[in-house]
Motif scaffolding. Structure first.
Motif, PDB file in Angstrom:
ATOM      1  N   HIS A   9       0.851  -1.190   0.000  1.00  0.00           N
ATOM      2  CA  HIS A   9       0.000   0.000   0.000  1.00  0.00           C
ATOM      3  C   HIS A   9       0.891   1.245   0.000  1.00  0.00           C
ATOM      4  N   TYR A  10       0.641   2.152  -0.930  1.00  0.00           N
ATOM      5  CA  TYR A  10       1.514   3.311  -1.113  1.00  0.00           C
ATOM      6  C   TYR A  10       0.776   4.602  -0.813  1.00  0.00           C
ATOM      7  N   LEU A  11       1.304   5.375   0.135  1.00  0.00           N
ATOM      8  CA  LEU A  11       0.780   6.696   0.450  1.00  0.00           C
ATOM      9  C   LEU A  11       1.825   7.756   0.145  1.00  0.00           C
ATOM     10  N   ARG A  12       1.412   8.790  -0.587  1.00  0.00           N
ATOM     11  CA  ARG A  12       2.261   9.949  -0.812  1.00  0.00           C
ATOM     12  C   ARG A  12       1.891  10.963   0.273  1.00  0.00           C
ATOM     13  N   VAL A  13       2.835  11.335   1.099  1.00  0.00           N
ATOM     14  CA  VAL A  13       2.551  12.258   2.206  1.00  0.00           C
ATOM     15  C   VAL A  13       3.649  13.321   2.296  1.00  0.00           C
ATOM     16  N   PRO A  14       3.775  14.185   1.284  1.00  0.00           N
ATOM     17  CA  PRO A  14       4.795  15.239   1.366  1.00  0.00           C
ATOM     18  C   PRO A  14       4.537  16.177   2.536  1.00  0.00           C
ATOM     19  N   ILE A  15       5.622  16.657   3.109  1.00  0.00           N
ATOM     20  CA  ILE A  15       5.587  17.462   4.317  1.00  0.00           C
ATOM     21  C   ILE A  15       5.720  18.945   3.978  1.00  0.00           C
ATOM     22  N   SER A  16       4.950  19.775   4.666  1.00  0.00           N
ATOM     23  CA  SER A  16       5.104  21.221   4.562  1.00  0.00           C
ATOM     24  C   SER A  16       5.732  21.723   5.856  1.00  0.00           C
ATOM     25  N   GLY A  17       6.844  22.413   5.736  1.00  0.00           N
ATOM     26  CA  GLY A  17       7.616  22.842   6.894  1.00  0.00           C
ATOM     27  C   GLY A  17       9.076  22.533   6.654  1.00  0.00           C
ATOM     28  N   ASN A  18       9.929  22.782   7.612  1.00  0.00           N
ATOM     29  CA  ASN A  18      11.354  22.563   7.408  1.00  0.00           C
ATOM     30  C   ASN A  18      11.988  21.909   8.622  1.00  0.00           C
ATOM     31  N   ALA A  19      13.260  21.600   8.474  1.00  0.00           N
ATOM     32  CA  ALA A  19      13.968  20.856   9.521  1.00  0.00           C
ATOM     33  C   ALA A  19      14.037  21.617  10.835  1.00  0.00           C
ATOM     34  N   SER A  20      13.984  22.939  10.774  1.00  0.00           N
ATOM     35  CA  SER A  20      14.113  23.721  12.008  1.00  0.00           C
ATOM     36  C   SER A  20      12.919  23.564  12.935  1.00  0.00           C
ATOM     37  N   ILE A  21      11.758  23.151  12.397  1.00  0.00           N
ATOM     38  CA  ILE A  21      10.583  22.962  13.251  1.00  0.00           C
ATOM     39  C   ILE A  21      10.144  21.502  13.325  1.00  0.00           C
ATOM     40  N   ALA A  22      10.873  20.606  12.644  1.00  0.00           N
ATOM     41  CA  ALA A  22      10.459  19.207  12.598  1.00  0.00           C
ATOM     42  C   ALA A  22      10.369  18.576  13.981  1.00  0.00           C
ATOM     43  N   HIS A  23      11.243  18.998  14.883  1.00  0.00           N
ATOM     44  CA  HIS A  23      11.270  18.419  16.230  1.00  0.00           C
ATOM     45  C   HIS A  23      10.099  18.882  17.090  1.00  0.00           C
ATOM     46  N   THR A  24       9.368  19.907  16.633  1.00  0.00           N
ATOM     47  CA  THR A  24       8.287  20.472  17.437  1.00  0.00           C
ATOM     48  C   THR A  24       6.932  19.821  17.179  1.00  0.00           C
ATOM     49  N   GLY A  25       6.819  19.071  16.097  1.00  0.00           N
ATOM     50  CA  GLY A  25       5.530  18.485  15.740  1.00  0.00           C
ATOM     51  C   GLY A  25       4.618  19.446  15.008  1.00  0.00           C
ATOM     52  N   ASN A  26       5.150  20.593  14.558  1.00  0.00           N
ATOM     53  CA  ASN A  26       4.333  21.608  13.908  1.00  0.00           C
ATOM     54  C   ASN A  26       4.416  21.600  12.390  1.00  0.00           C
ATOM     55  N   LEU A  27       4.852  20.494  11.817  1.00  0.00           N
ATOM     56  CA  LEU A  27       4.778  20.332  10.378  1.00  0.00           C
ATOM     57  C   LEU A  27       3.317  20.089   9.986  1.00  0.00           C
TER      58      LEU A  27
END
Length: 306
Positions: free
Chosen positions: A117-135
């Motif tokens: 099963h294939y899901l495309r889930v591109p992320i909006s946001g950047n590495a500087s906020i990835a650790h915050t869960g706010n993507l």
């Protein structure tokens, strides 16, 4: 899924590692693959079991990948030794990179042949906020699978939306990145014009942040611009990569994109000047250079002029 599934992770780079770390922190068992030993060492500190053998990560119930471009995606997933050939039938493959609809469609075809099963889930946001869960993320593929893995997506994103059964999410991500790039170039010209009108740098930023033109991206960038901080959260070189994907998708769909081509040339000029590692907001600095403007004077106090 009644129990937390085992997670495999392909690509522990600047974006992939903090996202995988948040999933591990939520109580999932995560096995992460990366060819770089230093990334595996960092992964261990985030509760991720690192591996230099992709097969170890590929045997998980749900496998994510976070890769830099089309070439890396094809190399990692396709062929007899690729990820999809190693995954078990019925498993879920979640691909979060920014890649072309064309490359993604190739992966979709291979996933179907492999029974994955294939899901495309591109992320909006950047590495500087990835650790915050706010993507945030856009998803396309089987909706029932998307709903099944929502708890995992919620560990690292604040918003998730399903857009359709095919490559819709890929187009959504490219469309949004186009708006970001064009906004950065437009912002550069707007601020240069304001400086020619003898507006104080901070005053103009304050006015801009409280205006009808103040998108979330503009508001986010006002702080770094006030400090003249062009440290990269997403570089000009990376933006060129995305603009090439955007222009390619436009050509494939017979969508004229003259403005996009001009925006791409602005970023190409920045890279040619040796500033490709600067943040994608660097068109502000570039337009100042074209206009013969030096560094703006900045007040040390907001009350300096009485």
């Amino acid at each position: 899924m009644t129990e937390k599934p085992a997670i495999g992770w392909i690509g522990l780079g600047k974006l992939g590692l903090p996202i995988a770390g948040r999933i591990a922190e939520a109580g999932y068992s995560v096995t992460g693959y990366d060819p770089a030993s230093d990334r595996l060492a960092l992964a261990a500190g985030r509760g991720i079991e690192g591996t230099a053998a992709m097969e170890s990560a590929a045997r998980a119930d749900v496998v994510f990948s976070c890769l830099p471009d089309d070439r890396a995606l094809r190399a990692a997933t396709l062929g007899e030794q690729g990820l999809l050939a190693l995954m078990r039938k019925g498993a879920v493959f979640v691909e979060i990179s920014t890649v072309s609809p064309e490359a993604s469609a190739e992966v979709a075809k291979a996933a179907e042949a492999a029974g994955v099963h294939y899901l495309r889930v591109p992320i909006s946001g950047n590495a500087s906020i990835a650790h915050t869960g706010n993507l945030s993320c856009f998803a396309s593929g089987p909706k029932e699978v998307f709903e099944e893995i929502l708890p995992m997506l919620a560990t690292f994103t604040r918003a998730q939306v399903h857009l359709g059964p095919g490559e819709e999410a890929r187009y959504a991500k490219l469309a949004i990145n186009l708006m970001m790039a064009a906004t950065a170039v437009m912002l550069g010209e707007s601020l240069a014009l304001a400086r020619r009108g003898k507006l104080d740098w901070q005053d103009m930023l304050d006015v801009l942040a409280d205006s009808a033109a103040a998108s979330p991206m503009v508001k986010y960038k006002v702080g770094p611009l006030a400090e003249r901080d062009f440290t990269s959260t997403f570089s000009c070189k990376q933006m060129i990569k995305d603009l090439d994907l955007i222009i390619g998708a436009g050509r494939a769909g017979s969508v004229p994109m003259p403005l996009t081509a001009l925006v791409r040339e602005t970023y190409a000029a920045i890279v040619a000047r040796g500033e490709g590692a600067l943040d994608f907001i660097a068109p502000v600095k570039h337009t100042e250079w074209l206009a013969g403007l030096g560094e703006p004077e900045r007040r040390t106090s907001r009350d300096a002029d009485g």
